[in-house]
Design a protein around this motif. Structure first.
Motif, mmCIF file in Angstrom:
data_model
loop_
_atom_site.group_PDB
_atom_site.id
_atom_site.type_symbol
_atom_site.label_atom_id
_atom_site.label_comp_id
_atom_site.label_asym_id
_atom_site.label_seq_id
_atom_site.Cartn_x
_atom_site.Cartn_y
_atom_site.Cartn_z
ATOM 1 N N ALA A 324 4.358 -0.576 0.184
ATOM 2 C CA ALA A 324 5.607 -0.080 -0.396
ATOM 3 C C ALA A 324 5.805 -0.552 -1.830
ATOM 4 O O ALA A 324 6.794 -0.205 -2.467
ATOM 5 N N GLU A 325 4.872 -1.331 -2.352
ATOM 6 C CA GLU A 325 5.035 -1.942 -3.671
ATOM 7 C C GLU A 325 5.132 -0.880 -4.766
ATOM 8 O O GLU A 325 4.381 0.106 -4.771
ATOM 9 N N ASN A 326 6.047 -1.099 -5.696
ATOM 10 C CA ASN A 326 6.225 -0.214 -6.846
ATOM 11 C C ASN A 326 5.318 -0.703 -7.972
ATOM 12 O O ASN A 326 5.603 -1.697 -8.628
ATOM 13 N N ARG A 327 4.186 0.002 -8.195
ATOM 14 C CA ARG A 327 3.210 -0.440 -9.203
ATOM 15 C C ARG A 327 2.506 0.774 -9.799
ATOM 16 O O ARG A 327 2.569 1.884 -9.257
ATOM 17 N N SER A 328 1.840 0.548 -10.890
ATOM 18 C CA SER A 328 1.085 1.628 -11.523
ATOM 19 C C SER A 328 -0.199 1.906 -10.738
ATOM 20 O O SER A 328 -0.623 1.094 -9.908
ATOM 21 N N HIS A 329 -0.774 3.045 -10.996
ATOM 22 C CA HIS A 329 -2.042 3.495 -10.397
ATOM 23 C C HIS A 329 -1.930 3.879 -8.925
ATOM 24 O O HIS A 329 -2.948 4.126 -8.271
ATOM 25 N N LYS A 330 -0.704 3.908 -8.385
ATOM 26 C CA LYS A 330 -0.535 4.413 -7.026
ATOM 27 C C LYS A 330 -0.440 5.934 -7.057
ATOM 28 O O LYS A 330 0.015 6.523 -8.039
ATOM 29 N N ALA A 331 -0.834 6.570 -5.967
ATOM 30 C CA ALA A 331 -0.640 8.013 -5.827
ATOM 31 C C ALA A 331 0.843 8.295 -5.633
ATOM 32 O O ALA A 331 1.632 7.398 -5.309
ATOM 33 N N GLU A 332 1.221 9.549 -5.850
ATOM 34 C CA GLU A 332 2.613 9.933 -5.636
ATOM 35 C C GLU A 332 2.864 10.197 -4.148
ATOM 36 O O GLU A 332 1.947 10.460 -3.372
ATOM 37 N N GLY A 333 4.145 10.160 -3.758
ATOM 38 C CA GLY A 333 4.540 10.563 -2.413
ATOM 39 C C GLY A 333 4.396 9.474 -1.372
ATOM 40 O O GLY A 333 4.206 8.287 -1.673
ATOM 41 N N GLY A 334 4.506 9.892 -0.119
ATOM 42 C CA GLY A 334 4.410 8.959 0.996
ATOM 43 C C GLY A 334 3.771 9.628 2.197
ATOM 44 O O GLY A 334 3.792 10.848 2.331
ATOM 45 N N PHE A 335 3.179 8.824 3.069
ATOM 46 C CA PHE A 335 2.551 9.361 4.278
ATOM 47 C C PHE A 335 2.342 8.232 5.275
ATOM 48 O O PHE A 335 2.458 7.043 4.941
ATOM 49 N N CYS A 336 2.020 8.625 6.493
ATOM 50 C CA CYS A 336 1.628 7.676 7.532
ATOM 51 C C CYS A 336 0.271 8.107 8.062
ATOM 52 O O CYS A 336 0.111 9.240 8.528
ATOM 53 N N ALA A 337 -0.721 7.248 7.941
ATOM 54 C CA ALA A 337 -2.078 7.548 8.390
ATOM 55 C C ALA A 337 -2.303 6.984 9.788
ATOM 56 O O ALA A 337 -1.932 5.845 10.069
ATOM 57 N N SER A 338 -2.908 7.796 10.634
ATOM 58 C CA SER A 338 -3.204 7.371 12.005
ATOM 59 C C SER A 338 -4.653 6.926 12.110
ATOM 60 O O SER A 338 -5.563 7.597 11.599
#
Length: 575
Positions: A324-338
């Motif tokens: 959940a960290e707010n940092r650069s170089h992360k992709a946009e959006g959110g998801f849950c991977a199974s």
């Protein structure tokens, strides 16, 4: 106490070296699959095992990419898993061809030995497919064609930089500022910067969208599919009549939706509203919700519903399953991977200390809980459509928001009501609008490439259907930064979220009447979600008629009553 660590621990699952070795092993197994030297049931078991591992590795690699999009070695792994997925689809086609040649006696024996729902579904799907060799060719060409366009889109969108406050920020950051900036002036500046940036790039994104749609339509034409929604309905195990009944119920309530927007704009004293004004909160919570506080609120509300849900969620927090960290170089959006082999999940999002972020966290935890129930089953019984996959997640949103609303003072309550309504209107306003835009785009794409100007015009026309004359100029470039339009695996990916949201409303209403429904209705439906159609789930667990407008109107009722509560609570502020 909840953990304050907002980085997940991917290394607990696999290292990059392990991932590379497993990809190689799985590729070798797929290359040797389908020789016909073993029984059909044995071949199915092998395919199930391989598919389970391929899905796990593919999700793991995407998690690596999402946490840091600048890592070049991960781009190589993405390409390898795309190839692996294509090989898996080829092997499935080979198996299905063998399945089609079984006699009725052999088919009956096979059904008695293994998962009959999956087999029955695949047999029906095969009748709508091309001969195996042609399907295999499509899958092979898709790696460097269809799927490559989606990968290019993700790279281009993630690489977009919007000039804002003497610096360049990501498109996600700029949109967040446009919707939730502290002042209207700040929001206007961010919104204008987003529009300007998108306008400069619109031709390239239009080309990508045209290529993805064009490839898809060519495949549909070869299969003899006249209706572009065939694959959507197939993947989500639902009928078009269900979608039509749902949309009809939504359309009937558009006047109330507009009343809400009109009240918001009036209270904001906005004479000439712009698209970002519709999202901006009029009543703002004075509190920033830290990540730790959000965890505490969620755990408390989940425990009130059922200790099992709370215990699972605490494990997710304690084991570091969330980034959940707010940092650069992360992709946009959110998801849950199974991760069905490890029987775990991982949640990806960016937490910026806003109530909306707490809602997103609750949403993704709903996915994780759904996964945990399915992980108890054989893998083929875990495969579900997006519609039902969104049911648990939106249920958890409602649970957390309603609890905060109940415990809030008047001003805070209005802020929470706004958030709940905005979330609901996203599902029954914005998403159906995007679905209708996409239908019109595909209809025009069948006649040739659609220009960026025409795509923007189609978007504006559909927005006007929703908002009426409220806006002089709706957002023209939603089609650029909503990634669901570019998903090559899931056509018309937006509308299933509306189905899931409304089903969750129905279940939520039942559980509010009796918490027993959590174990007698909610959890059984989730466990059955990989073995039934949407219509069967509605009929069996909700006692409803999926093609009835009345059923969907009833599912809208929690949102409608919330809007009416908001209008009543704010009536004292109207001159």
């Amino acid at each position: 106490m909840p953990t304050t660590d907002s980085r997940w621990q991917l290394e607990q699952l696999y290292s990059i070296e392990e991932t590379e070795r497993m990809i190689t092993t799985l590729q070798e197994q797929l290359d040797g699959f389908g020789t016909g030297q073993t029984s059909v049931s044995s071949e199915l078991s092998t395919l199930e095992r391989i598919r389970c591992h391929v899905e796990e590795l593919s999700d793991f690699v995407y998690c690596l990419y999402a946490e840091d999009v600048s890592r070049q070695e991960v781009n190589r792994l993405l390409e390898q898993t795309e190839t692996l997925q294509a090989s898996l689809r080829t092997s499935e086609t080979v198996f299905e061809e063998r399945l089609s040649k079984l006699s009725e006696a052999e088919w009956t024996i096979l059904q008695s030995e293994t998962s009959s729902y999956y087999l029955t579904e695949r047999r029906a799907i095969m009748e709508r497919r091309l001969p195996a060799e042609q399907e295999k060719l499509i899958q092979a060409l898709a790696v460097d064609g269809f799927s490559a366009w989606e990968q290019l889109y993700e790279q281009r969108l993630t690489g977009l930089r919007v000039p804002l406050a003497e610096t360049n920020v990501t498109i996600g950051h700029a949109l967040h500022q446009a919707f939730y900036g502290a002042t209207r002036s700040e929001r206007q500046t961010a919104a204008a910067a987003v529009v300007e940036t998108c306008a400069a790039e619109r031709d390239d994104f239009a080309m990508i969208l045209n290529r993805i749609a064009g490839f898809r339509l060519q495949v549909y034409a070869k299969r003899g599919w006249n209706d572009p929604l065939t694959e959507l309905c197939e993947q989500n195990r639902m009928k078009q009549s269900t979608i039509e009944a749902m949309l009809a119920a939504i359309d009937q309530n558009r006047p109330l939706f507009r009343s809400y927007y009109e009240r918001k704009l009036y209270l904001a004293h906005v004479a000439d509203p712009e698209w970002h004004d519709l999202e901006a909160n009029i009543f703002t919570s004075h509190d920033h919700i830290s990540y730790g506080k959000a965890q505490s609120i969620i755990l408390h509300q989940f425990n009130r519903l059922h200790p099992r849900l709370a215990a699972f969620t605490k494990d997710v927090f304690d084991k570091g399953w969330i980034d959940a960290e707010n940092r650069s170089h992360k992709a946009e959006g959110g998801f849950c991977a199974s991760f069905p082999v490890a029987k775990e999940s991982r949640i990806f999002m960016t937490y910026r200390d806003a109530y909306q972020d707490m809602v997103t966290l609750a949403h993704e935890l709903g996915h994780a809980y759904h996964n945990s129930l399915l992980h108890e089953l054989p893998f083929l019984d875990q495969i579900k459509g997006t519609s039902i996959a969104e049911t648990a997640s939106t249920f958890m949103e409602n649970l957390v928001l309603d609890a905060v609303i109940e415990e809030s003072a008047r001003e805070e309550k209005l802020a929470m009501l706004e958030i709940k309504i905005q979330e609901g209107l996203k599902y029954v306003g914005t998403i159906p609008t995007m679905f209708r835009f996409e239908q019109r785009f595909y209809a025009e794409r069948q006649r040739g490439a659609v220009s960026s100007e025409r795509i923007a015009e189609l978007m504006r026309e559909e927005d006007t259907r929703l908002y009426g004359n409220l806006l002089a100029e709706p957002a023209p470039y939603t089609w650029i930064y909503v990634g669901h339009f570019y998903d090559t695996g899931k056509p018309f990916y937006n509308i299933p979220y509306t189905v899931g949201y409304l089903l969750s409303n129905q279940l939520y209403a039942s559980i509010k009447q009796s918490k027993v429904a959590f174990t007698s209705q909610f959890e059984p439906l989730l466990r059955a979600s990989g073995q039934a159609t949407i219509e069967e789930l509605i009929e069996q667990y909700m006692n409803g008629k999926p093609d009835s407008v009345d059923f969907w109107h009833q599912a809208l009722e929690p949102l409608l009553s919330t809007i009416e509560m908001y209008l009543q609570e704010t009536s004292r502020l109207v001159d």
